[in-house]
Design a protein around this motif. Structure first.
Motif, mmCIF file in Angstrom:
data_model
loop_
_atom_site.group_PDB
_atom_site.id
_atom_site.type_symbol
_atom_site.label_atom_id
_atom_site.label_comp_id
_atom_site.label_asym_id
_atom_site.label_seq_id
_atom_site.Cartn_x
_atom_site.Cartn_y
_atom_site.Cartn_z
ATOM 1 N N LYS A 5 -37.485 -4.312 -25.611
ATOM 2 C CA LYS A 5 -36.259 -4.454 -25.132
ATOM 3 C C LYS A 5 -35.107 -5.263 -26.222
ATOM 4 N N CYS A 6 -35.611 -6.125 -26.953
ATOM 5 C CA CYS A 6 -34.992 -7.065 -27.824
ATOM 6 C C CYS A 6 -34.763 -6.214 -29.246
ATOM 7 N N LYS A 8 -33.533 -3.457 -29.734
ATOM 8 C CA LYS A 8 -32.034 -2.862 -29.658
ATOM 9 C C LYS A 8 -31.054 -3.826 -30.119
ATOM 10 N N LYS A 9 -31.299 -5.386 -29.739
ATOM 11 C CA LYS A 9 -30.259 -6.295 -30.187
ATOM 12 C C LYS A 9 -30.489 -6.547 -31.539
ATOM 13 N N SER A 11 -29.507 -7.089 -35.297
ATOM 14 C CA SER A 11 -28.435 -6.598 -36.058
ATOM 15 C C SER A 11 -28.554 -5.626 -37.448
ATOM 16 N N GLN A 64 -30.804 -13.990 -36.792
ATOM 17 C CA GLN A 64 -30.520 -12.943 -35.761
ATOM 18 C C GLN A 64 -30.683 -13.516 -34.227
ATOM 19 N N ASN A 65 -30.180 -14.669 -33.950
ATOM 20 C CA ASN A 65 -29.991 -15.398 -32.783
ATOM 21 C C ASN A 65 -31.531 -15.504 -32.209
ATOM 22 N N CYS A 82 -36.616 -13.526 -27.000
ATOM 23 C CA CYS A 82 -36.380 -13.874 -25.665
ATOM 24 C C CYS A 82 -37.433 -14.588 -25.127
#
Length: 97
Positions: A5-6, A8-9, A11, A64-65, A82
């Motif tokens: 899921k992550c 795709k986030k 950068s 990347q957060n 996450c």
């Protein structure tokens, strides 16, 4: 290590586009101006190159957060962004070297 899921986030990496047609970093397509002052244009300047976020466990700067650095995420078996459990590390032999 991030979950599906992550993924795709994540950068994008800043590299030149391969093809000239439709590339945003060439002068032919109108994507880049010649002699442009980057301080005045400030287009998409949300990237923080020094990383303002820190790992929850070891307080090391992460990119990347993410919540965890790569080392802590792998040792705990969690997603770096996450914190969801991704990998079972119960039978792994790991050291803190």
């Amino acid at each position: 290590m991030v979950c599906e899921k992550c993924e795709k986030k994540l950068s994008k990496v800043i590299v030149p586009d391969k093809w000239k047609e439709g590339a945003s970093n060439t002068t032919e397509s109108g994507g880049r101006k010649i002699n442009e002052n980057k301080l005045l244009s400030k287009k998409n300047r949300s990237m923080d190159p020094y990383g303002s976020t820190k790992c929850i466990i070891c307080k090391q700067q992460v990119h990347q957060n993410a919540k965890y650095c790569h080392t802590c995420a792998y040792s705990k078996g969690v997603c770096a962004m996450c914190g969801k459990q991704v990998l079972d590390t119960k039978l792994y032999k790991q050291s803190n070297v």
